[in-house]
Write a protein that holds these residues in place. Sequence first.
Motif, PDB file in Angstrom:
ATOM      1  N   ALA A  23      45.585  46.229  43.272  1.00 43.95           N
ATOM      2  CA  ALA A  23      44.951  46.312  42.219  1.00 43.95           C
ATOM      3  C   ALA A  23      42.803  45.678  42.589  1.00 43.95           C
ATOM      4  CB  ALA A  23      45.370  44.195  41.725  1.00 43.95           C
ATOM      5  N   LEU A  24      42.806  45.829  43.934  1.00 47.35           N
ATOM      6  CA  LEU A  24      41.606  45.863  44.510  1.00 47.35           C
ATOM      7  C   LEU A  24      40.832  47.513  43.535  1.00 47.35           C
ATOM      8  CD1 LEU A  24      41.501  44.536  47.930  1.00 47.35           C
ATOM      9  CD2 LEU A  24      41.278  42.984  45.285  1.00 47.35           C
ATOM     10  N   SER A  25      39.967  46.606  43.523  1.00 43.16           N
ATOM     11  CA  SER A  25      38.328  48.016  43.001  1.00 43.16           C
ATOM     12  C   SER A  25      38.405  48.925  44.326  1.00 43.16           C
ATOM     13  CB  SER A  25      37.128  48.002  42.766  1.00 43.16           C
ATOM     14  OG  SER A  25      37.339  46.716  42.021  1.00 43.16           O
ATOM     15  N   ASN A  26      38.637  50.341  43.955  1.00 43.20           N
ATOM     16  CA  ASN A  26      38.828  51.610  45.124  1.00 43.20           C
ATOM     17  C   ASN A  26      37.151  52.044  44.792  1.00 43.20           C
ATOM     18  OD1 ASN A  26      39.268  52.949  46.687  1.00 43.20           O
ATOM     19  ND2 ASN A  26      40.420  54.804  45.448  1.00 43.20           N
ATOM     20  N   VAL A  27      36.073  51.474  45.701  1.00 40.62           N
ATOM     21  CA  VAL A  27      34.701  51.878  45.671  1.00 40.62           C
ATOM     22  C   VAL A  27      34.437  51.219  46.891  1.00 40.62           C
ATOM     23  CG1 VAL A  27      35.093  51.241  43.337  1.00 40.62           C
ATOM     24  CG2 VAL A  27      34.240  50.137  44.492  1.00 40.62           C
ATOM     25  N   ALA A  28      33.000  52.602  47.544  1.00 41.50           N
ATOM     26  CA  ALA A  28      32.341  51.439  48.805  1.00 41.50           C
ATOM     27  C   ALA A  28      31.737  50.622  48.444  1.00 41.50           C
ATOM     28  CB  ALA A  28      31.880  52.855  48.807  1.00 41.50           C
ATOM     29  N   PRO A  29      31.463  49.432  49.430  1.00 38.70           N
ATOM     30  CA  PRO A  29      30.672  48.313  49.202  1.00 38.70           C
ATOM     31  C   PRO A  29      28.904  48.841  48.962  1.00 38.70           C
ATOM     32  CG  PRO A  29      30.965  48.888  51.630  1.00 38.70           C
ATOM     33  CD  PRO A  29      31.612  50.067  50.763  1.00 38.70           C
ATOM     34  N   ILE A  81      36.162  43.691  42.575  1.00 38.15           N
ATOM     35  CA  ILE A  81      37.071  42.781  43.658  1.00 38.15           C
ATOM     36  C   ILE A  81      37.129  43.945  45.334  1.00 38.15           C
ATOM     37  CG2 ILE A  81      38.745  41.404  43.456  1.00 38.15           C
ATOM     38  CD1 ILE A  81      37.947  40.470  41.070  1.00 38.15           C
ATOM     39  N   GLU A  82      36.762  43.298  45.861  1.00 37.58           N
ATOM     40  CA  GLU A  82      36.635  44.359  47.298  1.00 37.58           C
ATOM     41  C   GLU A  82      36.973  43.411  48.239  1.00 37.58           C
ATOM     42  OE1 GLU A  82      32.950  45.704  47.629  1.00 37.58           O
ATOM     43  OE2 GLU A  82      32.176  46.176  45.956  1.00 37.58           O
ATOM     44  N   TYR A  83      37.792  44.418  49.187  1.00 36.68           N
ATOM     45  CA  TYR A  83      37.848  44.070  50.533  1.00 36.68           C
ATOM     46  C   TYR A  83      37.481  44.068  51.282  1.00 36.68           C
ATOM     47  CZ  TYR A  83      40.453  44.720  54.970  1.00 36.68           C
ATOM     48  OH  TYR A  83      41.201  44.280  56.137  1.00 36.68           O
ATOM     49  N   ASP A  84      37.371  43.050  52.051  1.00 42.17           N
ATOM     50  CA  ASP A  84      36.642  42.580  53.234  1.00 42.17           C
ATOM     51  C   ASP A  84      36.709  42.341  54.455  1.00 42.17           C
ATOM     52  OD1 ASP A  84      34.563  41.959  55.150  1.00 42.17           O
ATOM     53  OD2 ASP A  84      33.704  40.314  54.157  1.00 42.17           O
ATOM     54  N   PRO A  85      36.853  43.423  55.634  1.00 42.36           N
ATOM     55  CA  PRO A  85      37.285  43.651  56.785  1.00 42.36           C
ATOM     56  C   PRO A  85      36.701  42.532  57.610  1.00 42.36           C
ATOM     57  CG  PRO A  85      35.772  45.021  56.489  1.00 42.36           C
ATOM     58  CD  PRO A  85      35.352  44.586  55.285  1.00 42.36           C
ATOM     59  N   ASN A  86      35.495  41.891  57.436  1.00 42.59           N
ATOM     60  CA  ASN A  86      35.429  40.886  57.887  1.00 42.59           C
ATOM     61  C   ASN A  86      36.293  39.445  57.618  1.00 42.59           C
ATOM     62  OD1 ASN A  86      32.989  42.347  59.482  1.00 42.59           O
ATOM     63  ND2 ASN A  86      32.166  42.367  57.100  1.00 42.59           N
ATOM     64  N   ARG A  87      36.397  39.529  57.125  1.00 41.80           N
ATOM     65  CA  ARG A  87      37.699  37.644  56.280  1.00 41.80           C
ATOM     66  C   ARG A  87      38.477  38.345  55.452  1.00 41.80           C
ATOM     67  NH1 ARG A  87      33.753  35.222  54.960  1.00 41.80           N
ATOM     68  NH2 ARG A  87      31.576  37.135  55.076  1.00 41.80           N
ATOM     69  N   PRO A 107      37.311  33.844  43.826  1.00 40.02           N
ATOM     70  CA  PRO A 107      38.332  32.620  43.662  1.00 40.02           C
ATOM     71  C   PRO A 107      40.282  33.140  43.507  1.00 40.02           C
ATOM     72  CG  PRO A 107      36.896  32.793  42.501  1.00 40.02           C
ATOM     73  CD  PRO A 107      37.078  33.492  42.938  1.00 40.02           C
ATOM     74  N   ASN A 108      41.192  32.613  43.454  1.00 36.27           N
ATOM     75  CA  ASN A 108      42.131  32.831  42.904  1.00 36.27           C
ATOM     76  C   ASN A 108      42.152  33.176  40.978  1.00 36.27           C
ATOM     77  OD1 ASN A 108      45.053  33.812  42.831  1.00 36.27           O
ATOM     78  ND2 ASN A 108      45.998  32.315  42.639  1.00 36.27           N
ATOM     79  N   GLY A 109      42.571  34.331  40.501  1.00 36.91           N
ATOM     80  CA  GLY A 109      42.312  34.262  39.071  1.00 36.91           C
ATOM     81  C   GLY A 109      41.077  35.346  38.544  1.00 36.91           C
ATOM     82  N   LEU A 110      40.135  35.502  39.392  1.00 38.86           N
ATOM     83  CA  LEU A 110      39.044  36.128  38.650  1.00 38.86           C
ATOM     84  C   LEU A 110      39.201  37.143  38.435  1.00 38.86           C
ATOM     85  CD1 LEU A 110      36.032  35.627  38.638  1.00 38.86           C
ATOM     86  CD2 LEU A 110      35.556  36.560  40.532  1.00 38.86           C
ATOM     87  N   LYS A 111      38.699  38.525  37.384  1.00 41.70           N
ATOM     88  CA  LYS A 111      39.039  39.648  37.344  1.00 41.70           C
ATOM     89  C   LYS A 111      38.236  40.510  37.096  1.00 41.70           C
ATOM     90  CE  LYS A 111      43.731  38.686  35.357  1.00 41.70           C
ATOM     91  NZ  LYS A 111      43.320  37.466  35.734  1.00 41.70           N
ATOM     92  N   VAL A 112      38.370  41.580  36.922  1.00 41.84           N
ATOM     93  CA  VAL A 112      36.686  42.071  36.644  1.00 41.84           C
ATOM     94  C   VAL A 112      36.443  42.517  35.289  1.00 41.84           C
ATOM     95  CG1 VAL A 112      35.531  44.830  36.718  1.00 41.84           C
ATOM     96  CG2 VAL A 112      37.314  44.038  38.296  1.00 41.84           C
TER      97      VAL A 112
END
Length: 275
Positions: A23-29, A81-87, A107-112
């Motif tokens: 469900a996360l955005s598959n984009v570069a940071p 909404i992206e994955y963060d390897p630092n947290r 936060p939980n429930g936030l969407k693009v």
Amino acid sequence: MAIKSFNPTTPSLRHMSIVDRSALSNVAPEKSLTRGKKSTGGRNNAGRITTRFRGAGNKRRYRAVDFFRKKDGVPATVKTIEYDPNRTANIALIVYADGEKSYIVAPNGLKVGDKVMNGSKAELKPGNCLCIKDIPVGVDICCIELTPGCGAKIARSAGQVATLRGKEESYAQIKLPSGEVRMIHVNCRAMIGQIGNIDKMNAKLGKAGKKRYLGKRPHVRGVVMNPVDHPMGGGEGRSSGGGHPVSPWGQLAKGKRTRNPKKTSKNFIVERRKK
């Protein structure tokens, strides 16, 4: 987000489970909001090991997350909404109406496509950031400042949530995720809602190699060391050491409170985490 398991085609996959990130955005940071992150290997500026069992791991780029949220009254749109390897939590890239970009903890429930805003005019919905004085009692909050203007320090990791229990003049009582009830100034800011990626706690690494990817080296127990290396080492055969569990330097490892009793901030603790 759900937990994803695998068919046991290899021994490591038999017990491995991960958070489904489909469900996360598959984009570069966002390049303007990232910078390099140097691995310390657990060493200080003198090159001495101050934290044991650290080192190597995958290289990461640091995402500059905005924990201050001082841009008041300007609406922003959630772009990704992206994955963060630092947290443990995910992060959301928001774009303000004037074009400025920023990362916030998602936060939980936030969407693009959702709208978020900071300041007293913001609605009470997940992702908005307000001063505690503008938040009604009983609302779930996260990313809380300890002192006004210092940036969020409390309840920032995956699934964390605190509750606003009451207000007294200049201070509010907040029940923290640990169970501690603490007095925090009403001018401190907090984000509405609960930090997302709640299922993170249910994921299983499955193999020792995944721990190495995280930069954590094998941890050696004190009871299997020699007496010269650890107070709990030595003994004929298997031995628990005969005394209380301690660190390599003799500090009690279980039960002893390590908080300095002379800290002035003890006056702001209404209820301790441990009764």
